[in-house]
Design a protein around this motif. Structure first.
Motif, PDB file in Angstrom:
ATOM      1  N   GLY A  51      -5.669  -4.221   8.444  1.00 21.48           N
ATOM      2  CA  GLY A  51      -4.802  -3.109   8.008  1.00 21.48           C
ATOM      3  C   GLY A  51      -5.618  -1.839   7.858  1.00 21.48           C
ATOM      4  N   GLY A  54      -4.221   1.765   7.776  1.00 22.94           N
ATOM      5  CA  GLY A  54      -3.272   2.114   6.710  1.00 22.94           C
ATOM      6  C   GLY A  54      -3.931   2.938   5.615  1.00 22.94           C
ATOM      7  N   ASN A  55      -3.096   3.124   4.563  1.00 23.08           N
ATOM      8  CA  ASN A  55      -3.510   3.928   3.406  1.00 23.08           C
ATOM      9  C   ASN A  55      -4.810   3.466   2.753  1.00 23.08           C
ATOM     10  OD1 ASN A  55      -2.153   5.958   1.844  1.00 23.08           O
ATOM     11  ND2 ASN A  55      -0.317   4.661   2.034  1.00 23.08           N
ATOM     12  N   ILE A  56      -4.821   2.197   2.359  1.00 26.10           N
ATOM     13  CA  ILE A  56      -6.013   1.670   1.669  1.00 26.10           C
ATOM     14  C   ILE A  56      -7.171   1.594   2.652  1.00 26.10           C
ATOM     15  CG2 ILE A  56      -6.982  -0.266   0.334  1.00 26.10           C
ATOM     16  CD1 ILE A  56      -4.179  -0.951  -0.599  1.00 26.10           C
ATOM     17  N   ASP A  82      -6.123  -3.763  13.148  1.00 23.26           N
ATOM     18  CA  ASP A  82      -4.741  -3.394  12.835  1.00 23.26           C
ATOM     19  C   ASP A  82      -3.864  -3.906  13.977  1.00 23.26           C
ATOM     20  OD1 ASP A  82      -2.316  -1.872  11.861  1.00 23.26           O
ATOM     21  OD2 ASP A  82      -3.820  -1.112  10.448  1.00 23.26           O
ATOM     22  N   GLY A 128      -4.037  -5.823   5.535  1.00 24.94           N
ATOM     23  CA  GLY A 128      -2.880  -5.712   6.430  1.00 24.94           C
ATOM     24  C   GLY A 128      -1.820  -6.753   6.124  1.00 24.94           C
ATOM     25  N   GLY A 129      -0.590  -6.296   6.096  1.00 24.58           N
ATOM     26  CA  GLY A 129       0.505  -7.235   5.886  1.00 24.58           C
ATOM     27  C   GLY A 129       1.816  -6.521   6.100  1.00 24.58           C
ATOM     28  N   GLN A 152      -3.857 -15.511  10.278  1.00 22.84           N
ATOM     29  CA  GLN A 152      -5.168 -14.911   9.981  1.00 22.84           C
ATOM     30  C   GLN A 152      -6.134 -15.967   9.420  1.00 22.84           C
ATOM     31  OE1 GLN A 152      -4.324 -11.345   7.710  1.00 22.84           O
ATOM     32  NE2 GLN A 152      -3.785 -10.243   9.571  1.00 22.84           N
ATOM     33  N   ILE A 169      -5.827  -8.428  -0.476  1.00 20.72           N
ATOM     34  CA  ILE A 169      -5.231  -7.296  -1.203  1.00 20.72           C
ATOM     35  C   ILE A 169      -3.727  -7.203  -0.919  1.00 20.72           C
ATOM     36  CG2 ILE A 169      -5.289  -4.788  -1.500  1.00 20.72           C
ATOM     37  CD1 ILE A 169      -8.241  -4.828  -0.823  1.00 20.72           C
ATOM     38  N   ASN A 171       0.064  -7.584  -0.565  1.00 23.18           N
ATOM     39  CA  ASN A 171       1.010  -8.272  -1.452  1.00 23.18           C
ATOM     40  C   ASN A 171       1.964  -9.194  -0.701  1.00 23.18           C
ATOM     41  OD1 ASN A 171       0.369  -7.423  -4.080  1.00 23.18           O
ATOM     42  ND2 ASN A 171       1.077  -5.365  -3.596  1.00 23.18           N
ATOM     43  N   HIS A 227      -0.646 -10.739  -9.570  1.00 24.50           N
ATOM     44  CA  HIS A 227      -0.652  -9.282  -9.384  1.00 24.50           C
ATOM     45  C   HIS A 227       0.800  -8.857  -9.174  1.00 24.50           C
ATOM     46  CE1 HIS A 227      -1.605  -5.250  -8.224  1.00 24.50           C
ATOM     47  NE2 HIS A 227      -0.929  -5.411  -7.088  1.00 24.50           N
TER      48      HIS A 227
HETATM   49  N1  LIG Z   1      -3.529  -6.224  -4.900  1.00 17.01           N
HETATM   50  C1  LIG Z   1      -3.482  -4.952  -5.237  1.00 17.01           C
HETATM   51  O1  LIG Z   1      -3.985  -4.558  -6.288  1.00 17.01           O
HETATM   52  C2  LIG Z   1      -2.785  -3.957  -4.363  1.00 17.01           C
HETATM   53  C3  LIG Z   1      -2.171  -4.350  -3.225  1.00 17.01           C
HETATM   54  N2  LIG Z   1      -1.574  -3.437  -2.395  1.00 17.01           N
HETATM   55  C4  LIG Z   1      -1.004  -3.959  -1.150  1.00 17.01           C
HETATM   56  O2  LIG Z   1      -1.917  -3.669  -0.090  1.00 17.01           O
HETATM   57  C5  LIG Z   1      -1.227  -3.662   1.144  1.00 17.01           C
HETATM   58  C6  LIG Z   1      -1.617  -2.464   1.982  1.00 17.01           C
HETATM   59  O3  LIG Z   1      -1.275  -1.268   1.341  1.00 17.01           O
HETATM   60  P1  LIG Z   1      -1.377   0.114   2.142  1.00 17.01           P
HETATM   61  O4  LIG Z   1      -2.680   0.233   2.815  1.00 17.01           O
HETATM   62  O5  LIG Z   1      -0.960   1.176   1.207  1.00 17.01           O
HETATM   63  O6  LIG Z   1      -0.235  -0.113   3.232  1.00 17.01           O
HETATM   64  P2  LIG Z   1      -0.047   0.628   4.632  1.00 17.01           P
HETATM   65  O7  LIG Z   1       1.334   0.309   5.080  1.00 17.01           O
HETATM   66  O8  LIG Z   1      -0.464   2.055   4.548  1.00 17.01           O
HETATM   67  O9  LIG Z   1      -1.102  -0.105   5.573  1.00 17.01           O
HETATM   68  C7  LIG Z   1      -0.949  -1.409   5.966  1.00 17.01           C
HETATM   69  C8  LIG Z   1      -1.595  -1.533   7.327  1.00 17.01           C
HETATM   70  O10 LIG Z   1      -1.539  -2.907   7.694  1.00 17.01           O
HETATM   71  C9  LIG Z   1      -1.245  -2.977   9.071  1.00 17.01           C
HETATM   72  N3  LIG Z   1      -0.739  -4.309   9.385  1.00 17.01           N
HETATM   73  C10 LIG Z   1       0.508  -4.803   9.284  1.00 17.01           C
HETATM   74  N4  LIG Z   1       0.547  -6.070   9.705  1.00 17.01           N
HETATM   75  C11 LIG Z   1      -0.710  -6.396  10.083  1.00 17.01           C
HETATM   76  C12 LIG Z   1      -1.310  -7.550  10.620  1.00 17.01           C
HETATM   77  N5  LIG Z   1      -0.591  -8.633  10.874  1.00 17.01           N
HETATM   78  N6  LIG Z   1      -2.614  -7.529  10.892  1.00 17.01           N
HETATM   79  C13 LIG Z   1      -3.369  -6.426  10.661  1.00 17.01           C
HETATM   80  N7  LIG Z   1      -2.843  -5.294  10.179  1.00 17.01           N
HETATM   81  C14 LIG Z   1      -1.541  -5.273   9.882  1.00 17.01           C
HETATM   82  C15 LIG Z   1      -0.240  -1.847   9.278  1.00 17.01           C
HETATM   83  O11 LIG Z   1      -0.118  -1.479  10.630  1.00 17.01           O
HETATM   84  C16 LIG Z   1      -0.851  -0.760   8.403  1.00 17.01           C
HETATM   85  O12 LIG Z   1      -1.762   0.036   9.134  1.00 17.01           O
HETATM   86  C17 LIG Z   1       0.249  -3.723   0.783  1.00 17.01           C
HETATM   87  O13 LIG Z   1       0.688  -5.053   0.924  1.00 17.01           O
HETATM   88  C18 LIG Z   1       0.275  -3.312  -0.679  1.00 17.01           C
HETATM   89  O14 LIG Z   1       1.417  -3.807  -1.337  1.00 17.01           O
HETATM   90  C19 LIG Z   1      -1.593  -2.104  -2.665  1.00 17.01           C
HETATM   91  C20 LIG Z   1      -2.193  -1.649  -3.813  1.00 17.01           C
HETATM   92  C21 LIG Z   1      -2.810  -2.538  -4.768  1.00 17.01           C
END
Ligand SMILES: NC(=O)C1=CN([C@@H]2O[C@H](COP(=O)(O)OP(=O)(O)OC[C@H]3O[C@@H](n4cnc5c(N)ncnc54)[C@H](O)[C@@H]3O)[C@@H](O)[C@H]2O)C=CC1
Ligand SMILES: O=C([O-])CC(=O)C(=O)O
Length: 373
Positions: A51, A54-56, A82, A128-129, A152, A169, A171, A227
């Motif tokens: 991922g 993405g943002n993180i 990604d 990524g998810g 994965q 990470i 969710n 979480h």
């Molecule tokens: N455990 C924790 O403390 C936290 C968990 N999260 C979770 O982290 C995850 C990512 O958050 P963001 O980066 O903000 O989301 P985002 O949507 O900005 O980025 C996710 C990235 O994952 C990619 N992706 C989707 N399916 C994939 C796959 N099968 N293989 C590889 N990449 C894939 C997407 O194309 C995207 O670039 C979310 O599930 C969010 O809920 C977010 C904040 C805190």
């Protein structure tokens, strides 16, 4: 051995031993000095970030490359993964990392192929998810992520290094980690963890704010459980370092017991949702920092007298059912974690800890039903 008049000369023996010890220490120092002089570097560690576009991913990549995760003397090679629709953004992340000329970054490899991405990785940061979309049921999100994490897990099982350490990470983080454990049986289960350090950091920060002290002076909060909004941020064992030694938070906030049992807990539980509302995107900067903290402490150890919260496979400690990935207080040393034992659990805490374990058992059943296992 020196024998004087039929008796052992202990002064001579001690002197010889001290000289020998001094020689060993000096030789070791000399070796370290020579290595530094010759700039003999550690072998690079391969870090997978899924991922990554993405943002993180965008927030964490420079933190890892800059040494925040593994220390300032540990080079790394980043494997960025990604999915195909994000391949252009992924390539851009790679280009920006290269253009940043990080001294510790010995290579960046970007791909949309999970098998290639996992080859030889020592650390896997699974971001990524599938994110929940409006109107979607929990089951839909769970089933999509269960399928992703099963695939994965298989790729890590086949291609990652034997000692690979995993941080999930994405969710639902605890349950995704559980699926990963199920489908990557050759990765030792103690190497599979999920991120609850963000919740831990949030709890520490709330207490510091309430007490008007620097956040670094608060230690040993705990986040138990999932979480999710059933997590239990526990201040009962937290302390604040003062000039006269460590003081229990509960004693310093004796007049604020209602706040500790209500607002404090809900504020930490709801912090992610609060940020999501304000940013219209979930926490990324703080999540990336927490992920660096998690791996940093796992690899390099927690400071003496401190513990941190990590989502790990329950071994039945504190009567949490084995077979769940649950957040516990842990101490880390030499690349291993250990659940802190013997903490007193009052009735209030017990109930909250069990509520979160119950939710995790339900999530597990739902995930398994989605995968037909
Ligand atoms: N455990 C924790 O403390 C936290 C968990 N999260 C979770 O982290 C995850 C990512 O958050 P963001 O980066 O903000 O989301 P985002 O949507 O900005 O980025 C996710 C990235 O994952 C990619 N992706 C989707 N399916 C994939 C796959 N099968 N293989 C590889 N990449 C894939 C997407 O194309 C995207 O670039 C979310 O599930 C969010 O809920 C977010 C904040 C805190
Ligand atoms: O729900 C999300 O994606 C955000 C999240 O986990 C958090 O900020 O704790």
């Amino acid at each position: 051995m020196e024998v004087v008049g039929g008796e052992v000369d202990y002064t001579f023996v001690i002197q010889k031993s001290l000289v020998l010890l001094l020689c060993v220490v000096l030789s070791w120092k000399m070796i370290v000095y020579m290595c530094n002089l010759l700039k003999i570097e550690k072998e690079p560690i391969r870090v997978l970030v899924t991922g990554a576009a993405g943002n993180i991913g965008y927030a964490i990549a420079p933190m890892i490359a800059g040494g925040m995760m593994l220390g300032q003397d540990q080079p790394m090679i980043l494997h960025l993964l990604d999915i195909e629709p994000a391949s252009k953004s992924l390539e851009a992340v790679k280009m920006e990392l290269q253009d940043s000329a990080f001294p510790l970054l010995h290579g960046v490899f970007a791909t949309t192929n999970i098998d290639e991405a996992c080859k030889g990785v020592n650390i896997a940061i699974m971001i990524g998810g599938f994110a929940r979309k409006e109107g979607m049921e929990r089951r839909d999100v769970m089933s999509k992520n269960a399928v992703i994490f099963k695939a994965q897990a298989s790729a890590l099982e086949r291609y990652a290094s034997d000692d690979c350490k995993v941080l999930v990470i994405a969710n639902p983080a605890n349950t995704n980690a559980l699926i990963l454990k199920e489908f990557a049986p050759s990765i030792p289960e103690e190497n599979i963890t999920c991120l609850t350090r963000l919740d831990h950091n949030r709890a520490q920060a709330r207490l510091a704010e309430k007490l008007s002290v620097p956040v670094s002076s608060v230690k040993n909060v705990i986040v138990w459980g999932n979480h999710s909004s059933t997590q239990y941020p526990d201040s009962n064992h937290a302390t604040v370092s003062t000039k006269t030694g460590d003081q229990p938070v509960n004693e310093l906030l004796v007049a604020d017991q209602k706040w500790l049992k209500n607002e404090f807990i809900t504020e930490v539980q709801q912090r992610g949702a609060e940020i999501l509302r304000a940013r219209r995107q979930s926490s990324a900067l703080s999540a990336a920092i927490a992920a660096c903290d998690h791996i940093h402490d796992w690899f390099l150890g927690t400071p003496k007298g401190n513990w941190v919260s990590m989502g790990v496979c329950s071994d039945g400690s504190y009567s949490i059912p084995p077979g769940l990935v649950y957040s516990f207080p842990v101490i880390c040393e030499k690349g291993s974690w250990k659940i802190v034992q013997g903490l007193n659990i009052d009735e209030f805490s017990r109930e909250k800890m069990d509520d979160s374990a119950r939710e995790l058992a339900e999530e597990k059943a739902l995930a398994y039903s989605c995968l037909d296992v």
